[in-house]
Design an enzyme around this catalytic site. Structure first.
Site, PDB file in Angstrom:
ATOM      1  N   ASP A   1       0.816  -1.205   0.000  1.00  0.00           N
ATOM      2  CA  ASP A   1       0.000   0.000   0.000  1.00  0.00           C
ATOM      3  C   ASP A   1       0.850   1.254   0.000  1.00  0.00           C
ATOM      4  O   ASP A   1       2.035   1.237   0.326  1.00  0.00           O
ATOM      5  CB  ASP A   1      -0.943   0.013   1.202  1.00  0.00           C
ATOM      6  CG  ASP A   1      -0.199  -0.023   2.540  1.00  0.00           C
ATOM      7  OD1 ASP A   1       0.773  -0.787   2.655  1.00  0.00           O
ATOM      8  OD2 ASP A   1      -0.593   0.717   3.467  1.00  0.00           O
TER       9      ASP A   1
ATOM     10  N   GLU B   1       0.117  -1.373   5.576  1.00  0.00           N
ATOM     11  CA  GLU B   1       1.164  -0.944   6.510  1.00  0.00           C
ATOM     12  C   GLU B   1       0.935   0.480   6.983  1.00  0.00           C
ATOM     13  O   GLU B   1       1.173   0.815   8.149  1.00  0.00           O
ATOM     14  CB  GLU B   1       2.542  -1.071   5.838  1.00  0.00           C
ATOM     15  CG  GLU B   1       3.724  -0.851   6.760  1.00  0.00           C
ATOM     16  CD  GLU B   1       4.224   0.588   6.809  1.00  0.00           C
ATOM     17  OE1 GLU B   1       5.154   0.870   7.586  1.00  0.00           O
ATOM     18  OE2 GLU B   1       3.684   1.439   6.056  1.00  0.00           O
TER      19      GLU B   1
END
Length: 487
Positions: A79, A146
């Site tokens: 991400d 994350e």
């Protein structure tokens, strides 16, 4: 996608980064990039699978002659932080990142670049695809979410990974080798309030704070950068104290891990105070801009007349809100007593939303010491609860305790010195790396973190150094060739 990006050296790295950046991948919306990565591994004929939380794992056997080396985990997160300038039209759910070259830097047009952690992911992809790079057996671990909760790392179960050494490629200064990081916890304060009719004879204004640098709420928290929510609160506090200013709406900041760059408030004052209010506000604005002239030269604060809102916040609640935001700590709380220049504990007042009878204040508290993290979280909780908020703690994750006796650390330091004729900085960072979380289910794994130089992460000023990417790639290849043998 600009062809000039694909022409950069090392081409294998930048081409994989360009491929990755063509895929939308904001945090918690990683469906497309998960499928992209699974297709990538399957196309290579490598063992590829998702775990229960949707992390992607791709396995590649050791190259000839490397079978006796310790198996490794190459790890990065899929991400990216989705931030854009106010005047940039961009949909992170449907569009790929629009990149360009600016001297030694690769940048994006008005948005975050995604080099955090896209360059690390691209490097792993290049190694998986390679046919001429020596390496031991590899588990490539691509985690999800994350940036907004460490969800992938927190939910990775023990026994999935086979590696004995983990190389995390998510550090952002190429002369640093990371051996520790901060943990974090989300502190969220909410409260309902009564709205009341806008008094007759009032004048409406919109106050806008913008032009701040923003940045990573861990790595940049010590720099003295402006926080749009704190600056806005100063203005609203003064306007309330001196002119009875009333708030209709506030929208400040965006993500917890980004220092807030912008805030907008819709307010009213009594018509009799109109000119005096604007004059007073301008004096405060001048003071604030003078305070931040070195760190925030592009700070802009505008106060313009606007349509009169139909409802405003109750004055008693508003007074409590402004005092709570003044009392709530923002920035560095404590420096480490054990490592020079390391921020131990900090808080970022990341998001302030006031609208339609609901207040929401979102914070991210970080610390490399668990007790200090909770000390600050409880201090924030107290400030908000005194104002009548309900406070929730969530998304807590542990820090990563440094291991100065790490075998892989010795390998990296030796290679770095030979390649650069200089010693690297062996550090712990104030960001939230996934190593500490992964270590809870893999306590015997030797972990290290490094990466290319990336500046301005979590802001539209994010940029990646081309020269540094070459240094990083050379470093990584030599590390792979020198992984220790199994004992």
């Amino acid at each position: 996608m600009s062809q000039e990006i694909r022409s950069l050296e090392p081409k294998v790295l930048w081409n994989k980064f360009a491929d990755l950046n063509a895929v939308p991948r904001p945090s918690k919306k990683e469906e497309r990039v998960i499928e992209f990565m699974k297709n990538f591994g399957t196309h290579l004929g490598l063992e590829t699978f998702e775990d229960e939380i949707r992390n992607v794992i791709i396995r590649k056997p050791a190259t000839a002659g490397m079978e006796n080396r310790k198996p490794i985990v190459l790890q990065g997160h899929l991400d990216m932080v989705h931030q854009k300038n106010n005047d940039t039209t961009f949909d992170f759910l449907t569009q790929g990142i629009d990149m360009y070259v600016d001297g030694d830097w690769v940048r994006a047009k008005g948005t975050t670049l995604g080099a955090d952690n896209g360059l690390g992911v691209a490097a792993i992809m290049a190694i998986l695809e390679s046919t001429d790079i020596p390496h031991p057996a590899i588990d490539a671990l691509f985690t999800i979410d994350e940036e907004t909760g460490m969800t992938g790392a927190l939910n990775l179960k023990g026994g999935v990974l086979k590696g004995e050494i983990l190389l995390n490629l998510d550090t952002e200064e190429d002369d640093e080798i990371d051996i520790g990081c901060a943990g974090g916890i989300d502190v969220t304060a909410t409260r309902a309030y009564q709205e009341e009719e806008t008094p007759a004879g009032s004048v409406g204004y919109t106050i806008t704070v913008k032009g701040l640098n923003g940045g990573h709420s861990g790595m940049d928290i010590h720099k003295g950068l402006g926080n749009a929510n704190k600056i806005m609160n100063r203005l609203l506090f003064d306007g309330f104290e001196n002119f009875g200013l009333q708030v209709s709406e506030i929208s400040g900041g965006s993500l917890r891990n980004a220092i807030p760059r912008e805030s907008v408030a819709k307010v009213i004052v009594a018509g009799m105070y109109d000119e005096a209010f604007v004059f007073d506000m301008q004096e405060i604005i001048n003071d604030i801009k003078a305070e931040f002239k070195t760190m925030e030269p592009n700070l802009t604060i505008d106060i313009v007349k606007s349509d009169l809102p139909s409802k405003v916040m109750d004055l008693g609640v508003q007074e409590g809100l402004s005092r709570a935001l003044y009392a709530a700590h923002n920035g560095v709380y404590r420096m480490s007593a054990d490592m020079a220049d390391l921020v131990e504990t900090s808080n970022n007042i990341a998001r302030v939303i006031v609208k339609d009878g609901t207040i929401s204040i979102q914070n991210l508290t970080r610390s490399s010491v668990e007790s200090s993290k909770m000390d600050l979280a409880n201090a924030l909780r107290s400030a908000y609860e005194l104002f009548g908020c309900e406070v929730e703690f969530g998304g807590s994750y542990p820090g990563w305790t440094p291991n100065v006796n790490s075998e892989i650390l010795d390998v990296l330091v030796s290679i770095y010195e030979k390649q650069n004729n200089a010693k690297p900085s062996v550090v712990a960072c104030h960001a939230g790396l996934e190593c500490g979380i992964l270590g809870t289910n893999y306590p015997g794994m030797d972990m290290i973190s490094f990466g290319p130089t990336i500046h301005g992460a979590h802001s539209p000023d994010e940029r990646a150094s081309i020269k540094s990417s070459q240094k990083f790639w050379k470093f990584l290849l030599e590390i792979l060739a020198n992984i220790p043998e199994r004992k």
